[in-house]
Design an enzyme around this catalytic site. Structure first.
Site, PDB file in Angstrom:
ATOM      1  N   SER A  99      31.278   2.469 -17.448  1.00 39.38           N
ATOM      2  CA  SER A  99      32.660   2.879 -17.228  1.00 39.38           C
ATOM      3  C   SER A  99      32.913   4.324 -17.651  1.00 39.38           C
ATOM      4  CB  SER A  99      33.610   1.949 -18.007  1.00 39.38           C
ATOM      5  OG  SER A  99      33.293   1.965 -19.382  1.00 39.38           O
ATOM      6  N   GLN A 101      34.910   6.638 -19.728  1.00 41.60           N
ATOM      7  CA  GLN A 101      35.502   6.237 -20.999  1.00 41.60           C
ATOM      8  C   GLN A 101      35.596   7.416 -21.942  1.00 41.60           C
ATOM      9  OE1 GLN A 101      31.972   4.397 -23.537  1.00 41.60           O
ATOM     10  NE2 GLN A 101      31.996   3.451 -21.496  1.00 41.60           N
ATOM     11  N   HIS A 103      36.226   7.899 -26.539  1.00 41.86           N
ATOM     12  CA  HIS A 103      36.339   7.203 -27.817  1.00 41.86           C
ATOM     13  C   HIS A 103      37.356   7.918 -28.695  1.00 41.86           C
ATOM     14  CE1 HIS A 103      32.882   5.026 -26.441  1.00 41.86           C
ATOM     15  NE2 HIS A 103      32.170   6.123 -26.376  1.00 41.86           N
ATOM     16  N   LYS A 126      33.942   6.386 -32.846  1.00 44.32           N
ATOM     17  CA  LYS A 126      32.676   6.038 -32.201  1.00 44.32           C
ATOM     18  C   LYS A 126      32.032   7.270 -31.559  1.00 44.32           C
ATOM     19  CE  LYS A 126      30.619   2.662 -29.041  1.00 44.32           C
ATOM     20  NZ  LYS A 126      30.792   1.965 -27.775  1.00 44.32           N
ATOM     21  N   GLU A 128      29.038   9.546 -30.325  1.00 39.21           N
ATOM     22  CA  GLU A 128      27.745   9.097 -29.791  1.00 39.21           C
ATOM     23  C   GLU A 128      26.846  10.291 -29.490  1.00 39.21           C
ATOM     24  OE1 GLU A 128      29.402   5.229 -27.248  1.00 39.21           O
ATOM     25  OE2 GLU A 128      28.900   7.080 -26.207  1.00 39.21           O
ATOM     26  N   HIS A 262      33.501  10.614 -20.451  1.00 43.26           N
ATOM     27  CA  HIS A 262      32.089  10.561 -20.049  1.00 43.26           C
ATOM     28  C   HIS A 262      31.783   9.237 -19.367  1.00 43.26           C
ATOM     29  CE1 HIS A 262      32.193   8.695 -24.069  1.00 43.26           C
ATOM     30  NE2 HIS A 262      31.182   7.945 -23.651  1.00 43.26           N
ATOM     31  N   ARG A 281      38.856   2.842 -21.601  1.00 41.92           N
ATOM     32  CA  ARG A 281      38.217   2.959 -20.282  1.00 41.92           C
ATOM     33  C   ARG A 281      39.199   3.440 -19.215  1.00 41.92           C
ATOM     34  NH1 ARG A 281      36.323  -1.678 -22.696  1.00 41.92           N
ATOM     35  NH2 ARG A 281      34.090  -1.647 -23.169  1.00 41.92           N
ATOM     36  N   LYS A 287      36.234  -4.246 -16.766  1.00 38.59           N
ATOM     37  CA  LYS A 287      36.868  -4.498 -18.064  1.00 38.59           C
ATOM     38  C   LYS A 287      38.258  -3.876 -18.118  1.00 38.59           C
ATOM     39  CE  LYS A 287      32.533  -4.806 -20.661  1.00 38.59           C
ATOM     40  NZ  LYS A 287      31.725  -4.241 -21.778  1.00 38.59           N
TER      41      LYS A 287
END
Length: 403
Positions: A99, A101, A103, A126, A128, A262, A281, A287
């Site tokens: 997806s 998304q 954070h 979150k 990454e 991203h 998302r 989702k």
């Protein structure tokens, strides 16, 4: 201590032995059976409750072991994160897009968790880091405004679904107001009516499929076609015209800080992140999509693709480190050639190490056969000795706390 780690069979993962996850797992444990029709999307290494790692020799979860072995965490990490491994190390094998998304920041994550605990399950951020193991494709960050304008003008099907006011403002707006202009036009896209989005996608697909190869390439038709075949009619199919399309070579990395939009598209990577499930998302997913939250939180900076590459620092002849601007984690790549032996750098942090390729021996207090797929937990302030077999090498990735 060798770990047994959790496989996640998400629908977007590569199938069977096409998946690096599957190859690593079966190489580490040849008794594993790999189903050629099943997806092997992620391998989770850490203490996350949705996929906790098990210490094989003790038959207990790593999280349980740490409660009774505080020395394994180390005082520096305990002061910052209590008794926990605050990062989650993963291998990802991506067959179709994840997806679109972003954070939330730590403060925003705490707010979302307080107000919507059923959607945002924890109060943590979150960030990454993704390091390519194979050629890896992603959408990351917003494109320069000039490129977005060009796509809107060359694709009337896209222009028609955006509000006239947002397009006019983008065309005429001042450079120093680019973030606000980009937010307006992206909000216009994300709030367009679903049937309008789907109809425009059908129209642009029909038009582009009859164009010559050069035009198709310039207007991103191969990528649009793939996204549309995987997620027909989805608003996220338009995202490549707003976001940078990045193709990483093995060893290249991107760091995804708070609010950076991203989507991973294809390939295999090592990923490390703070321990959290907080994802907002925007598309390319069945989702929950939270458009209002996403629109208001995104980083609307325009980036050139090379600005998004995250470059490691050389530590010694055998290792380099990606050290993001967060305390939760950093990642070290280690490479030891045949005839050599290497002692890992002593860290004030627990670490999780996965052997990616080669074979030999790994020794902390007891020797462990080191082959691709083997995952090792190393206590804080301890050293692991990696010794390749004759004619072999060992390549490994080590996740640590960035304290």
């Amino acid at each position: 201590m060798e770990l047994q780690c959790k496989i996640q069979n998400y629908e977007w993962g590569k199938l069977g032995l096409d998946s690096t996850v599957a190859k690593l797992v079966v190489n580490a444990d040849p008794s594993m059976t790999i189903d050629p029709n099943k997806s092997y999307a992620e391998l989770w290494m850490g203490t996350h409750p949705n996929g906790p790692s098990l210490i094989i020799e003790r038959d207990i979860h790593l999280s349980e072991y740490l409660k009774n072995n505080l020395d394994a965490i180390g005082p520096d990490v305990r002061r910052k994160f209590d008794v926990s491994v605050p990062f989650l190390l993963k291998i990802l094998s991506v067959r179709k897009a994840l997806s679109i998304q972003a954070h939330p920041s730590k403060a925003h994550a705490e707010e979302l968790h307080k107000n919507f605990p059923e959607l945002y399950k924890d109060p943590n951020h979150k960030p990454e880091l993704a390091i390519a193991l194979t050629p890896f494709e992603a959408l990351c960050g917003f494109r320069p405004i000039s490129q977005i304008k060009e796509y809107i003008n060359k694709l009337p099907e896209l222009k028609e679904i955006l509000s006239e006011a947002s397009v006019n403002a983008l065309e005429q707006g001042a450079v120093d107001d680019s973030a606000s202009l980009l937010k307006d036009v992206f909000q216009s896209l994300m709030t367009s009516e679903k049937n309008t989005i789907a109809r425009a996608l059908e129209n642009v697909m029909k038009k582009l499929q009859s164009e010559d190869e050069s035009t198709q390439s310039k207007l991103l038709y191969p990528l649009l076609k793939k996204l549309h075949s995987d997620y027909p009619g989805d608003v996220g199919c338009w995202a490549p015209y707003f976001m940078n399309y990045i193709q990483l070579r093995p060893g290249q990395a991107i760091f995804l800080g708070p609010n950076l939009p991203h989507a991973y598209l294809s390939g295999d990577c090592v990923e490390c992140m703070a321990c959290s499930d907080n994802v907002v998302r925007a598309g390319l997913t069945p989702k929950h999509i939270d458009v209002p939250t996403l629109i208001n939180m995104l980083d609307y900076t325009s980036y050139q693709p090379n600005e998004l590459l995250f470059v490691p620092q050389i530590e010694d002849p055998n290792s380099c480190i990606w050290r993001p601007p967060v305390p939760d984690f950093a990642v070290v790549k280690i490479r030891v050639e045949s005839g050599d032996s290497y002692n890992t750098i002593v860290r004030p942090s627990p670490s999780i190490i996965i052997i990616i390729s080669g074979k030999g021996e790994a020794c902390d207090t007891e020797p462990i056969p080191a082959r691709a797929g083997v995952v090792i937990f190393l206590k804080a302030s301890r050293q692991l000795t990696l010794t390749p077999s004759d004619g072999e090498h060992i390549e490994a990735y080590q996740a640590i706390c960035n304290v």
